[in-house]
Scaffold this active site. Sequence first.
Site, PDB file in Angstrom:
ATOM      1  N   CYS A  16       0.822  -1.205   0.000  1.00 45.06           N
ATOM      2  CA  CYS A  16       0.000   0.000   0.000  1.00 45.06           C
ATOM      3  C   CYS A  16       0.860   1.262   0.000  1.00 45.06           C
ATOM      4  O   CYS A  16       1.978   1.276   0.496  1.00 45.06           O
ATOM      5  CB  CYS A  16      -0.911   0.011   1.222  1.00 45.06           C
ATOM      6  SG  CYS A  16      -2.068  -1.376   1.234  1.00 45.06           S
ATOM      7  N   ASP A  17       0.298   2.303  -0.570  1.00 40.59           N
ATOM      8  CA  ASP A  17       0.983   3.595  -0.600  1.00 40.59           C
ATOM      9  C   ASP A  17       0.647   4.370   0.681  1.00 40.59           C
ATOM     10  O   ASP A  17      -0.086   3.863   1.543  1.00 40.59           O
ATOM     11  CB  ASP A  17       0.601   4.368  -1.868  1.00 40.59           C
ATOM     12  CG  ASP A  17      -0.887   4.690  -1.964  1.00 40.59           C
ATOM     13  OD1 ASP A  17      -1.587   4.693  -0.924  1.00 40.59           O
ATOM     14  OD2 ASP A  17      -1.358   4.949  -3.086  1.00 40.59           O
TER      15      ASP A  17
END
Length: 126
Positions: A16-17
């Site tokens: 995930c960012d």
Amino acid sequence: MLSEHSTELRVRYDECDPMGLVHHSNYLRYMEIARTELFRASGGNYRDLEASGLFVVVVRIECNYRQPAKYDDLLTIHVQIDRVTEAKIEQSYRVERDGLSLLTAKITLAVINSAGRPQRIPESLR
């Protein structure tokens, strides 16, 4: 060879960012996993194929991102073989969460030898 297969994956934190959404590049990994599992479910093995001097390469990708996935989501990646010719394999992908379509994609594959030269698609991939 099976013409379609589904694989489930759970989104890991490191995919995930900073916004908590799956980074777009990770969907390519998910599709690679689904493609490998389709081949495995059909009785194939990429390790054996590569040991014979043949390599499957991606030559075209088209992705349509519809909805984001988040950490800990359980995703289902569907892969379907649309067409196989002497020189290429065309596949469609759909990534879903609880039946909601998050991404659709089309990927074209080719086979090359260890010198990088295109080869006919072997029977094991048809």
